[in-house]
Design a protein around this motif. Sequence first.
Motif, PDB file in Angstrom:
ATOM      1  N   GLY A 148       0.929  -1.242  -0.108  1.00 49.58           N
ATOM      2  CA  GLY A 148       0.007  -0.257  -0.003  1.00 49.58           C
ATOM      3  C   GLY A 148       0.820   1.173   0.035  1.00 49.58           C
ATOM      4  N   VAL A 149       0.572   2.226  -0.843  1.00 53.39           N
ATOM      5  CA  VAL A 149       1.281   3.494  -0.995  1.00 53.39           C
ATOM      6  C   VAL A 149       1.330   4.444   0.598  1.00 53.39           C
ATOM      7  CG1 VAL A 149       1.357   5.868  -1.880  1.00 53.39           C
ATOM      8  CG2 VAL A 149       1.381   3.821  -3.325  1.00 53.39           C
ATOM      9  N   ALA A 150       0.187   3.995   1.067  1.00 50.73           N
ATOM     10  CA  ALA A 150       0.215   4.704   2.441  1.00 50.73           C
ATOM     11  C   ALA A 150       0.991   3.741   3.392  1.00 50.73           C
ATOM     12  CB  ALA A 150      -1.343   4.939   3.181  1.00 50.73           C
ATOM     13  N   SER A 151       1.991   4.290   4.199  1.00 51.77           N
ATOM     14  CA  SER A 151       2.495   3.469   5.281  1.00 51.77           C
ATOM     15  C   SER A 151       1.966   3.055   6.225  1.00 51.77           C
ATOM     16  CB  SER A 151       3.995   4.065   5.243  1.00 51.77           C
ATOM     17  OG  SER A 151       4.938   3.405   6.102  1.00 51.77           O
ATOM     18  N   THR A 152       1.883   1.972   6.697  1.00 55.04           N
ATOM     19  CA  THR A 152       1.110   1.573   8.115  1.00 55.04           C
ATOM     20  C   THR A 152       1.959   0.981   8.927  1.00 55.04           C
ATOM     21  OG1 THR A 152       0.115  -0.034   6.871  1.00 55.04           O
ATOM     22  CG2 THR A 152      -1.211   1.998   6.918  1.00 55.04           C
ATOM     23  N   LYS A 153       2.260  -0.353   8.461  1.00 56.57           N
ATOM     24  CA  LYS A 153       3.208  -1.246   9.405  1.00 56.57           C
ATOM     25  C   LYS A 153       4.454  -0.768   9.246  1.00 56.57           C
ATOM     26  CE  LYS A 153       3.759  -5.007   6.050  1.00 56.57           C
ATOM     27  NZ  LYS A 153       3.914  -6.401   5.645  1.00 56.57           N
ATOM     28  N   ALA A 154       4.923  -0.380   8.257  1.00 54.44           N
ATOM     29  CA  ALA A 154       6.365   0.123   8.545  1.00 54.44           C
ATOM     30  C   ALA A 154       6.463   1.060   9.334  1.00 54.44           C
ATOM     31  CB  ALA A 154       6.737   0.568   7.085  1.00 54.44           C
ATOM     32  N   PHE A 155       5.574   2.220   9.553  1.00 58.13           N
ATOM     33  CA  PHE A 155       5.341   3.179  10.518  1.00 58.13           C
ATOM     34  C   PHE A 155       5.721   2.431  11.935  1.00 58.13           C
ATOM     35  CE2 PHE A 155       2.781   6.137  13.246  1.00 58.13           C
ATOM     36  CZ  PHE A 155       3.932   7.158  13.257  1.00 58.13           C
ATOM     37  N   THR A 156       4.582   1.610  12.444  1.00 55.85           N
ATOM     38  CA  THR A 156       4.626   1.206  13.673  1.00 55.85           C
ATOM     39  C   THR A 156       5.960   0.405  13.888  1.00 55.85           C
ATOM     40  OG1 THR A 156       3.284  -0.362  13.003  1.00 55.85           O
ATOM     41  CG2 THR A 156       2.396   1.455  14.113  1.00 55.85           C
ATOM     42  N   CYS A 157       6.367  -0.446  12.859  1.00 53.32           N
ATOM     43  CA  CYS A 157       7.795  -1.093  13.006  1.00 53.32           C
ATOM     44  C   CYS A 157       8.895  -0.135  13.391  1.00 53.32           C
ATOM     45  CB  CYS A 157       7.971  -2.200  11.968  1.00 53.32           C
ATOM     46  SG  CYS A 157       6.856  -3.495  12.218  1.00 53.32           S
ATOM     47  N   GLN A 158       8.854   0.974  12.593  1.00 56.47           N
ATOM     48  CA  GLN A 158       9.805   2.076  12.948  1.00 56.47           C
ATOM     49  C   GLN A 158       9.913   2.351  14.101  1.00 56.47           C
ATOM     50  OE1 GLN A 158       8.730   4.665   9.855  1.00 56.47           O
ATOM     51  NE2 GLN A 158       9.798   3.697   8.063  1.00 56.47           N
ATOM     52  N   LEU A 159       8.803   2.665  14.607  1.00 55.09           N
ATOM     53  CA  LEU A 159       8.713   3.138  16.101  1.00 55.09           C
ATOM     54  C   LEU A 159       9.084   2.146  16.915  1.00 55.09           C
ATOM     55  CD1 LEU A 159       5.064   4.873  15.959  1.00 55.09           C
ATOM     56  CD2 LEU A 159       7.256   6.099  16.117  1.00 55.09           C
ATOM     57  N   THR A 160       8.935   0.870  16.595  1.00 51.50           N
ATOM     58  CA  THR A 160       9.145  -0.149  17.454  1.00 51.50           C
ATOM     59  C   THR A 160      10.901  -0.175  17.723  1.00 51.50           C
ATOM     60  OG1 THR A 160       7.277  -1.405  17.179  1.00 51.50           O
ATOM     61  CG2 THR A 160       8.994  -2.827  18.004  1.00 51.50           C
ATOM     62  N   VAL A 161      11.392  -0.309  16.664  1.00 50.13           N
ATOM     63  CA  VAL A 161      12.919  -0.272  16.609  1.00 50.13           C
ATOM     64  C   VAL A 161      13.267   1.092  17.229  1.00 50.13           C
ATOM     65  CG1 VAL A 161      14.900  -0.405  15.124  1.00 50.13           C
ATOM     66  CG2 VAL A 161      13.039  -1.839  14.808  1.00 50.13           C
ATOM     67  N   LEU A 162      12.877   2.273  17.082  1.00 47.54           N
ATOM     68  CA  LEU A 162      13.345   3.331  17.466  1.00 47.54           C
ATOM     69  C   LEU A 162      13.051   3.493  19.204  1.00 47.54           C
ATOM     70  CD1 LEU A 162      11.999   5.700  14.838  1.00 47.54           C
ATOM     71  CD2 LEU A 162      14.411   5.058  15.280  1.00 47.54           C
TER      72      LEU A 162
END
Length: 360
Positions: A148-162
């Motif tokens: 999906g062009v709208a980022s969803t799971k990448a956002f929350t996984c980025q937050l998790t790693v951060l």
Amino acid sequence: DKAGHKHFMAKEIAEQPTVIGEALSHYVHDAGIDLPQTLDFAALDRIVMVACGTAFYACLTAKYWFEQLAGLPVEVDIASEFRYREPPIGPNTLAVFVSQSGETADTLAALRYCAEKAQIAAVTNVETSSIARESDVNLPIHAGAEIGVASTKAFTCQLTVLVLMALKAAHARGRIDDATLAARLAELRNLPGRLNLALGQAPQIAAAARAVAEAEDVLFLGRGQMYPLAMEGALKLKEISYIHAEGYASGELKHGPIALIDQTVPVIVMAPHDHLFDKTVSNMQEVMARGGQVLLITDSEGAKTASDGTWRTLVMPDCPALFEPILYALPAQLLAYHAAIAKGTDVDQPRNLAKSVTVE
Ligand code: M6R
């Protein structure tokens, strides 16, 4: 393969409890966080974080975490601004580049500007990407392919790693002890369960979204670590439903945007019952006093004390404060998704947008 969902975006939203669990299993072992040894948080003076779009909002959220947990000053910038500004990069700086695709042209250019000047860490979803390859330390987010062009799971996984990086930094800098770190990690392991509960609220969120879809302008408000999420919620809504939306810090309301408030402008307030809750509630009351329609997204305590007079209140599962930006990303995504469905737009391929922006 949409795995039975109507859109990739719906599938990717639903996958979040699983992929966040995956990301955690790559980095969390027993009572500790495994990050490359070369990341020496104790020796750092400052962190610079650079990204575009949704990844930029992940960085803005992480600023709250690094500063509060680890006492590390953090500067966050949009890659297209950073790269041409010639920002001074001192020694003992960690430069963090966050990108789902790992190929965003501006983010890559910003990384190249920092090379040789600072240690470079990449937080990406594609381990073979340019940004991952050109970094000194690569921290994959393990979200799996995002279509999906709208980022969803990448956002929350980025937050998790951060948040794991921030906890590791706090521990390395002596700001939290072993027991506190273990307690935070135990809470993190419960996060996928809480995300599942939040997904269970989808019907109520969809009903609210259908009403929001009738608006021409929408405001999102948040305070503290919920402020970047207000901007992310607004970005998601405009990307896929084409409704004009803006995210503001609640405290900025009376410095301008309150002029927009009338009964046609839904105001979405992302406010768990945290130490800033009362301040956000008074901003919310200013909106309601001007006829604004407030959609309050909060937890059980927040709903008990502040749902009087709101247009709607959505109640999220209770969650340790630190991880609330991850949890509250889900209702923001679902609101945008269901508003787009109501408007009949092309959810996975919104007009004028590309999944990976490899030209400037
Ligand atoms: O691949 P990247 O994370 O570097 O992409 C950055 C932005 O282009 C991206 O987040 C964009 O804003 C999304 N469409 C947001 O949903």
